[in-house]
Design a protein around this motif. Structure first.
Motif, short mmCIF file in Angstrom:
data_model
loop_
_atom_site.label_atom_id
_atom_site.label_comp_id
_atom_site.label_asym_id
_atom_site.label_seq_id
_atom_site.Cartn_x
_atom_site.Cartn_y
_atom_site.Cartn_z
N LEU A 255 24.55 -21.89 24.22
CA LEU A 255 23.97 -22.06 25.55
C LEU A 255 23.28 -20.75 25.91
O LEU A 255 23.93 -19.74 26.15
CB LEU A 255 25.06 -22.39 26.58
CG LEU A 255 25.87 -23.66 26.34
CD1 LEU A 255 27.06 -23.73 27.29
CD2 LEU A 255 24.99 -24.89 26.49
N CYS A 256 21.95 -20.76 25.93
CA CYS A 256 21.19 -19.55 26.25
C CYS A 256 20.77 -19.58 27.71
O CYS A 256 20.05 -20.50 28.14
CB CYS A 256 19.96 -19.43 25.34
SG CYS A 256 19.05 -17.89 25.60
N SER A 257 21.23 -18.59 28.47
CA SER A 257 20.99 -18.62 29.91
C SER A 257 20.75 -17.21 30.44
O SER A 257 20.40 -16.29 29.68
CB SER A 257 22.18 -19.29 30.61
OG SER A 257 21.90 -19.53 31.97
N HIS A 258 20.98 -17.03 31.74
CA HIS A 258 20.59 -15.83 32.47
C HIS A 258 21.81 -15.09 33.01
O HIS A 258 22.87 -15.69 33.24
CB HIS A 258 19.69 -16.21 33.64
CG HIS A 258 18.54 -17.09 33.26
ND1 HIS A 258 17.26 -16.63 33.09
CD2 HIS A 258 18.48 -18.43 33.01
CE1 HIS A 258 16.46 -17.63 32.75
NE2 HIS A 258 17.19 -18.74 32.69
N GLY A 259 21.62 -13.79 33.27
CA GLY A 259 22.68 -12.97 33.80
C GLY A 259 23.40 -13.56 35.01
O GLY A 259 24.64 -13.59 35.04
N PRO A 260 22.68 -14.05 36.03
CA PRO A 260 23.37 -14.61 37.20
C PRO A 260 24.09 -15.93 36.92
O PRO A 260 25.01 -16.30 37.66
CB PRO A 260 22.22 -14.82 38.20
CG PRO A 260 21.12 -13.92 37.75
CD PRO A 260 21.23 -13.91 36.26
N VAL A 261 23.69 -16.65 35.89
CA VAL A 261 24.28 -17.96 35.60
C VAL A 261 25.51 -17.86 34.70
O VAL A 261 26.44 -18.66 34.79
CB VAL A 261 23.23 -18.90 34.94
CG1 VAL A 261 23.79 -20.30 34.73
CG2 VAL A 261 21.96 -18.95 35.77
N ILE A 262 25.52 -16.85 33.83
CA ILE A 262 26.58 -16.74 32.83
C ILE A 262 27.98 -16.64 33.42
O ILE A 262 28.90 -17.31 32.94
CB ILE A 262 26.27 -15.59 31.85
CG1 ILE A 262 25.11 -16.02 30.94
CG2 ILE A 262 27.50 -15.20 31.03
CD1 ILE A 262 24.57 -14.93 30.04
N PRO A 263 28.22 -15.86 34.49
CA PRO A 263 29.57 -15.86 35.07
C PRO A 263 30.03 -17.24 35.52
O PRO A 263 31.22 -17.59 35.40
CB PRO A 263 29.44 -14.90 36.26
CG PRO A 263 28.32 -13.99 35.88
CD PRO A 263 27.35 -14.85 35.13
N GLU A 264 29.09 -18.05 36.01
CA GLU A 264 29.44 -19.41 36.41
C GLU A 264 29.80 -20.27 35.19
O GLU A 264 30.74 -21.07 35.23
CB GLU A 264 28.28 -20.04 37.19
CG GLU A 264 28.62 -21.39 37.80
CD GLU A 264 27.48 -21.97 38.63
OE1 GLU A 264 27.55 -23.16 38.95
OE2 GLU A 264 26.53 -21.22 38.95
N LEU A 265 29.05 -20.08 34.10
CA LEU A 265 29.36 -20.80 32.87
C LEU A 265 30.76 -20.44 32.37
O LEU A 265 31.57 -21.33 32.02
CB LEU A 265 28.33 -20.47 31.79
CG LEU A 265 27.00 -21.23 31.79
CD1 LEU A 265 26.00 -20.54 30.88
CD2 LEU A 265 27.20 -22.67 31.36
N ILE A 266 31.06 -19.16 32.33
CA ILE A 266 32.36 -18.70 31.85
C ILE A 266 33.48 -19.22 32.74
O ILE A 266 34.51 -19.72 32.26
CB ILE A 266 32.41 -17.16 31.78
CG1 ILE A 266 31.34 -16.61 30.83
CG2 ILE A 266 33.80 -16.69 31.40
CD1 ILE A 266 31.56 -16.88 29.39
N ALA A 267 33.28 -19.11 34.05
CA ALA A 267 34.31 -19.58 34.99
C ALA A 267 34.55 -21.08 34.85
O ALA A 267 35.69 -21.55 34.95
CB ALA A 267 33.90 -19.23 36.42
#
Length: 312
Positions: A255-267
């Motif tokens: 999943l290639c995404s952006h700095g602001p989105v990645i914490p939401e993905l991890i959570a």
């Protein structure tokens, strides 16, 4: 003056035969020992890339990396001050029937022979205590039913032209030359985990980041606004749906995404697997451009929690 450690990587390769696990060990005639396959990092290689290459070169087995098994540290005797420190990183690697049938081993100057042993046999025949440590860690995974895993690989796009230097829409910002180098450098390390699918934000910088990976793996790039920064900023991202589908499929995915989105993905991955957010996950959520985190989940039961977390 402290010597710089020698870095190496390897894998505990395992397969199921008649319902029981078998472990791959190698015989090194020059050293008269039996060990787990491993080798030193070549210049420019990532540790996962080294592990896959070394296993193929030493044993003829083509693997994809599973859950991390940690490191071993010991001294390599060099005749000076007791030896140089060596750190070896290990992963579990399942060898399915097809990979085993297609394996081609040829005796060479370093590896004279190899064997597939039961866990009990391997414990008796492995020469070094540090190899036994890795075997014990794998056995712990088996007791938990977590030896077979798939991974959600979260890749932050590589270095792009800064927003202030770009006149067009944010989603069209291209990679800088440094970003292009990062994307090429990341591809072999990500590929070492055997992804089955590549999913990218629709932003140009994300798509460009995974293009080298697509060439290495032969996979197509699926683009989606669901994990894009534009959708995130408008409050219409569908991270929950994306994560739920990937866990349901139980296949390794990028999943290639952006700095602001990645914490939401991890959570969201943590929430959907019943995993407490700890320092490992907080670190994985703070990726720099071009970095990737690998979250390993049990194929048998993903809801039992994240099996392993690593960042490269």
């Amino acid at each position: 003056m402290t010597e710089v450690p020698v870095l190496a990587a390897g894998a505990l390769c395992w397969r199921i035969e008649n319902g029981k696990a078998r472990i791959l060990v190698v015989h090194r005639q020059r050293r008269n020992d039996i060990s787990l396959p491993k080798g030193k990092v070549d210049p420019g290689e990532s540790l996962p890339q080294t592990a896959v290459r070394e296993i193929e070169e030493e044993t003829g087995v083509d693997i994809s990396l599973g859950a991390p098994l940690g490191t071993t540290e010991y001294l390599v005797q060099n005749g000076r001050n007791g030896g140089r420190p060596k750190i070896v990183h290990y992963w579990a690697a399942h060898v399915d029937d097809e990979a085993h049938a297609n394996s081609r081993f040829e005796s060479n100057d370093e590896i004279s022979d190899l064997d597939w042993l039961s866990i009990a046999q391997a414990k008796e025949r492995l020469t070094y205590p540090h190899d036994l440590d890795i075997l014990n860690r794998f056995e712990d995974l088996r007791r938990k039913g977590a030896e077979s895993t798939f991974a959600l690989i979260i890749l932050r796009h590589a270095k792009a032209v800064p927003p202030g230097d770009w006149d067009g829409p944010d989603a069209t910002r291209p990679l800088l030359h440094r970003g292009l180098e990062q994307s090429v450098g990341a591809a072999p390390g990500v590929a070492a985990f055997g992804p089955k699918k590549i999913i990218s934000s629709t932003a140009a910088r994300c798509v460009a980041t995974v293009e080298p990976l697509a060439k290495v793996t032969g996979l197509e790039i699926k683009q989606t606004t669901a994990i894009s920064q534009d959708a995130h900023e408008r409050g219409v991202a569908r991270v929950e749906d994306v994560v739920a589908k990937r866990i349901e499929k139980r296949k390794t995915v990028v999943l290639c995404s952006h700095g602001p989105v990645i914490p939401e993905l991890i959570a969201e991955i943590a929430a959907q697997t019943g995993t407490r957010v700890d320092s490992r996950l907080r670190s994985a959520a703070m990726l720099s451009t071009g970095q990737f985190a690998v979250l390993h989940l049990s194929t048998e039961n993903p809801s039992t929690g994240i099996v392993g977390v690593e960042t490269h």
